[in-house]
Write a protein that holds these residues in place. Sequence first.
Motif, PDB file in Angstrom:
ATOM      1  N   LYS A  46       0.825  -1.205   0.000  1.00  0.00           N
ATOM      2  CA  LYS A  46       0.000   0.000   0.000  1.00  0.00           C
ATOM      3  C   LYS A  46       0.862   1.259   0.000  1.00  0.00           C
ATOM      4  CE  LYS A  46      -3.879  -2.269   2.303  1.00  0.00           C
ATOM      5  NZ  LYS A  46      -4.815  -2.242   3.465  1.00  0.00           N
ATOM      6  N   ALA A  47       2.025   1.167  -0.640  1.00  0.00           N
ATOM      7  CA  ALA A  47       2.934   2.302  -0.692  1.00  0.00           C
ATOM      8  C   ALA A  47       2.314   3.506  -1.395  1.00  0.00           C
ATOM      9  CB  ALA A  47       4.231   1.895  -1.392  1.00  0.00           C
ATOM     10  N   GLY A  48       1.361   3.250  -2.288  1.00  0.00           N
ATOM     11  CA  GLY A  48       0.715   4.351  -2.996  1.00  0.00           C
ATOM     12  C   GLY A  48      -0.022   5.297  -2.075  1.00  0.00           C
ATOM     13  N   LEU A  49      -0.552   4.783  -0.961  1.00  0.00           N
ATOM     14  CA  LEU A  49      -1.263   5.632  -0.001  1.00  0.00           C
ATOM     15  C   LEU A  49      -0.301   6.600   0.672  1.00  0.00           C
ATOM     16  CD1 LEU A  49      -3.523   2.899   1.632  1.00  0.00           C
ATOM     17  CD2 LEU A  49      -4.155   4.543  -0.141  1.00  0.00           C
ATOM     18  N   LEU A  50       0.891   6.112   1.011  1.00  0.00           N
ATOM     19  CA  LEU A  50       1.914   6.974   1.598  1.00  0.00           C
ATOM     20  C   LEU A  50       2.414   7.989   0.579  1.00  0.00           C
ATOM     21  CD1 LEU A  50       3.845   7.683   3.936  1.00  0.00           C
ATOM     22  CD2 LEU A  50       5.383   5.887   3.081  1.00  0.00           C
ATOM     23  N   HIS A  51       2.598   7.534  -0.646  1.00  0.00           N
ATOM     24  CA  HIS A  51       3.060   8.434  -1.704  1.00  0.00           C
ATOM     25  C   HIS A  51       2.074   9.570  -1.933  1.00  0.00           C
ATOM     26  CE1 HIS A  51       4.902   9.772  -5.470  1.00  0.00           C
ATOM     27  NE2 HIS A  51       3.700   9.723  -6.014  1.00  0.00           N
ATOM     28  N   LEU A  52       0.788   9.258  -1.905  1.00  0.00           N
ATOM     29  CA  LEU A  52      -0.221  10.302  -2.119  1.00  0.00           C
ATOM     30  C   LEU A  52      -0.160  11.362  -1.030  1.00  0.00           C
ATOM     31  CD1 LEU A  52      -2.663  11.419  -3.670  1.00  0.00           C
ATOM     32  CD2 LEU A  52      -4.111  10.028  -2.182  1.00  0.00           C
ATOM     33  N   ARG A  53       0.014  10.950   0.203  1.00  0.00           N
ATOM     34  CA  ARG A  53       0.122  11.915   1.294  1.00  0.00           C
ATOM     35  C   ARG A  53       1.327  12.825   1.094  1.00  0.00           C
ATOM     36  NH1 ARG A  53      -2.622   7.604   3.752  1.00  0.00           N
ATOM     37  NH2 ARG A  53      -4.182   8.227   5.315  1.00  0.00           N
ATOM     38  N   HIS A  54       2.451  12.255   0.672  1.00  0.00           N
ATOM     39  CA  HIS A  54       3.632  13.077   0.380  1.00  0.00           C
ATOM     40  C   HIS A  54       3.351  14.034  -0.781  1.00  0.00           C
ATOM     41  CE1 HIS A  54       6.852  11.810   3.039  1.00  0.00           C
ATOM     42  NE2 HIS A  54       6.527  10.539   2.865  1.00  0.00           N
ATOM     43  N   GLU A  55       2.647  13.543  -1.791  1.00  0.00           N
ATOM     44  CA  GLU A  55       2.315  14.387  -2.939  1.00  0.00           C
ATOM     45  C   GLU A  55       1.457  15.578  -2.517  1.00  0.00           C
ATOM     46  OE1 GLU A  55      -0.155  14.169  -7.184  1.00  0.00           O
ATOM     47  OE2 GLU A  55       0.337  12.317  -6.099  1.00  0.00           O
ATOM     48  N   ILE A  56       0.495  15.339  -1.651  1.00  0.00           N
ATOM     49  CA  ILE A  56      -0.366  16.415  -1.158  1.00  0.00           C
ATOM     50  C   ILE A  56       0.455  17.447  -0.410  1.00  0.00           C
ATOM     51  CG2 ILE A  56      -2.131  16.915   0.584  1.00  0.00           C
ATOM     52  CD1 ILE A  56      -3.553  14.351  -0.378  1.00  0.00           C
ATOM     53  N   CYS A  57       1.354  16.987   0.454  1.00  0.00           N
ATOM     54  CA  CYS A  57       2.204  17.923   1.211  1.00  0.00           C
ATOM     55  C   CYS A  57       3.106  18.719   0.273  1.00  0.00           C
ATOM     56  CB  CYS A  57       3.035  17.160   2.239  1.00  0.00           C
ATOM     57  SG  CYS A  57       2.068  16.427   3.581  1.00  0.00           S
ATOM     58  N   ASP A  58       3.705  18.054  -0.706  1.00  0.00           N
ATOM     59  CA  ASP A  58       4.581  18.746  -1.650  1.00  0.00           C
ATOM     60  C   ASP A  58       3.816  19.792  -2.449  1.00  0.00           C
ATOM     61  OD1 ASP A  58       6.677  17.180  -0.821  1.00  0.00           O
ATOM     62  OD2 ASP A  58       6.567  15.766  -2.495  1.00  0.00           O
ATOM     63  N   ARG A  59       2.592  19.492  -2.787  1.00  0.00           N
ATOM     64  CA  ARG A  59       1.818  20.397  -3.629  1.00  0.00           C
ATOM     65  C   ARG A  59       1.310  21.617  -2.861  1.00  0.00           C
ATOM     66  NH1 ARG A  59      -3.186  18.757  -7.619  1.00  0.00           N
ATOM     67  NH2 ARG A  59      -1.589  17.304  -8.336  1.00  0.00           N
ATOM     68  N   TYR A  60       0.904  21.419  -1.615  1.00  0.00           N
ATOM     69  CA  TYR A  60       0.150  22.470  -0.931  1.00  0.00           C
ATOM     70  C   TYR A  60       0.882  23.169   0.217  1.00  0.00           C
ATOM     71  CZ  TYR A  60      -3.853  20.689  -3.511  1.00  0.00           C
ATOM     72  OH  TYR A  60      -4.705  20.303  -4.516  1.00  0.00           O
ATOM     73  N   MET A  61       1.965  22.612   0.688  1.00  0.00           N
ATOM     74  CA  MET A  61       2.650  23.263   1.803  1.00  0.00           C
ATOM     75  C   MET A  61       3.617  24.312   1.290  1.00  0.00           C
ATOM     76  SD  MET A  61       3.179  20.169   4.544  1.00  0.00           S
ATOM     77  CE  MET A  61       3.329  21.302   5.935  1.00  0.00           C
ATOM     78  N   ASP A  62       3.600  25.482   1.928  1.00  0.00           N
ATOM     79  CA  ASP A  62       4.363  26.633   1.436  1.00  0.00           C
ATOM     80  C   ASP A  62       5.845  26.571   1.786  1.00  0.00           C
ATOM     81  OD1 ASP A  62       2.075  27.729   0.355  1.00  0.00           O
ATOM     82  OD2 ASP A  62       1.587  28.853   2.164  1.00  0.00           O
ATOM     83  N   GLY A  63       6.156  26.257   3.040  1.00  0.00           N
ATOM     84  CA  GLY A  63       7.538  26.335   3.496  1.00  0.00           C
ATOM     85  C   GLY A  63       8.159  24.973   3.738  1.00  0.00           C
ATOM     86  N   GLU A  64       9.371  24.993   4.317  1.00  0.00           N
ATOM     87  CA  GLU A  64      10.098  23.755   4.595  1.00  0.00           C
ATOM     88  C   GLU A  64      10.289  23.549   6.093  1.00  0.00           C
ATOM     89  OE1 GLU A  64      13.716  23.924   2.429  1.00  0.00           O
ATOM     90  OE2 GLU A  64      12.747  23.860   0.455  1.00  0.00           O
ATOM     91  N   ALA A  65       9.586  24.335   6.911  1.00  0.00           N
ATOM     92  CA  ALA A  65       9.765  24.247   8.357  1.00  0.00           C
ATOM     93  C   ALA A  65       9.126  22.992   8.944  1.00  0.00           C
ATOM     94  CB  ALA A  65       9.182  25.483   9.035  1.00  0.00           C
ATOM     95  N   CYS A  66       8.179  22.417   8.228  1.00  0.00           N
ATOM     96  CA  CYS A  66       7.462  21.254   8.738  1.00  0.00           C
ATOM     97  C   CYS A  66       8.345  20.001   8.684  1.00  0.00           C
ATOM     98  CB  CYS A  66       6.194  21.029   7.927  1.00  0.00           C
ATOM     99  SG  CYS A  66       5.178  19.676   8.552  1.00  0.00           S
ATOM    100  N   ARG A  67       8.173  19.155   9.674  1.00  0.00           N
ATOM    101  CA  ARG A  67       8.892  17.893   9.744  1.00  0.00           C
ATOM    102  C   ARG A  67       7.913  16.747   9.512  1.00  0.00           C
ATOM    103  NH1 ARG A  67      10.400  14.695  14.213  1.00  0.00           N
ATOM    104  NH2 ARG A  67       9.436  16.234  15.588  1.00  0.00           N
TER     105      ARG A  67
END
Length: 261
Positions: A46-67
């Motif tokens: 189910k690696a695709g589910l994890l990948h999608l979450r990363h994709e959402i963060c990459d697309r919508y998060m503005d900065g790099e401060a989040c861990r």
Amino acid sequence: METQPVKRRISVIGIGAGNPEYMTVQAINALNRAQVVFLPNKGADKAGLLHLRHEICDRYMDGEACRFVEFDIPERSKAGAYKTDVKEWRAKVRQIYERLLRDELAEDDVGAFLVWGDPSLYDGTLGILDRIHATGAFDLNVDVIPGISSVSALAARHKVALNRIGESLTIMTGRQLAAGFPDTGGNVVVMLDTQKGLQEIDGDIHIRWGAYVGSPDEILVEGKLRDVRDEIERLREVSRETHGWVMDTYVLSPDGGSTGD
């Protein structure tokens, strides 16, 4: 000396049913307020589910401060009674959440759990956090952000209304459907059909079925159940072999497909 509860702030964010564009403005804003995002890893299948979450963060998060903190989700046992298995599984996940909240999140930070679909519909995150808070070891401030569920997405993709005038709308699992079609008269939405609930019901019922709704892998089928049942089962098997998982939802109409009246 009495131990003070660990204070933590959490956002439980519904991320929609598989399409990054299902993220609401409220969800995007909540995501950007988080200092730590917890990402569940359900294994290679189910690696695709994890990948999608990363994709959402990459697309919508503005900065790099989040861990980002990934964590493994244990597989639920299917050896005993269903409710017992779920209760035991949630207890294991709760222990993981407690560790994450204690060790990976500071008191002044906001942590975020990204929940597939909507947190209020067939998801255990809120219940687990409630149980953690009830122990008294944690003082949790939880903010819940609704998401576009697979139910809403399915209706939109099939271009239908779920309810009919003056009638009930029933939402149930495939396990419940296998025990018998509900005698409510209205439309029935079925989720989490791992028990092949379609095999036991009347072929005259009209079905609107969808898997991976809203994603590039979306599959939609509509028709009399007797005409499309075998094709749906074939698509399920092919999809499971191709992707390692399949998430499908369907609407059943007992009187031949009417949805608006």
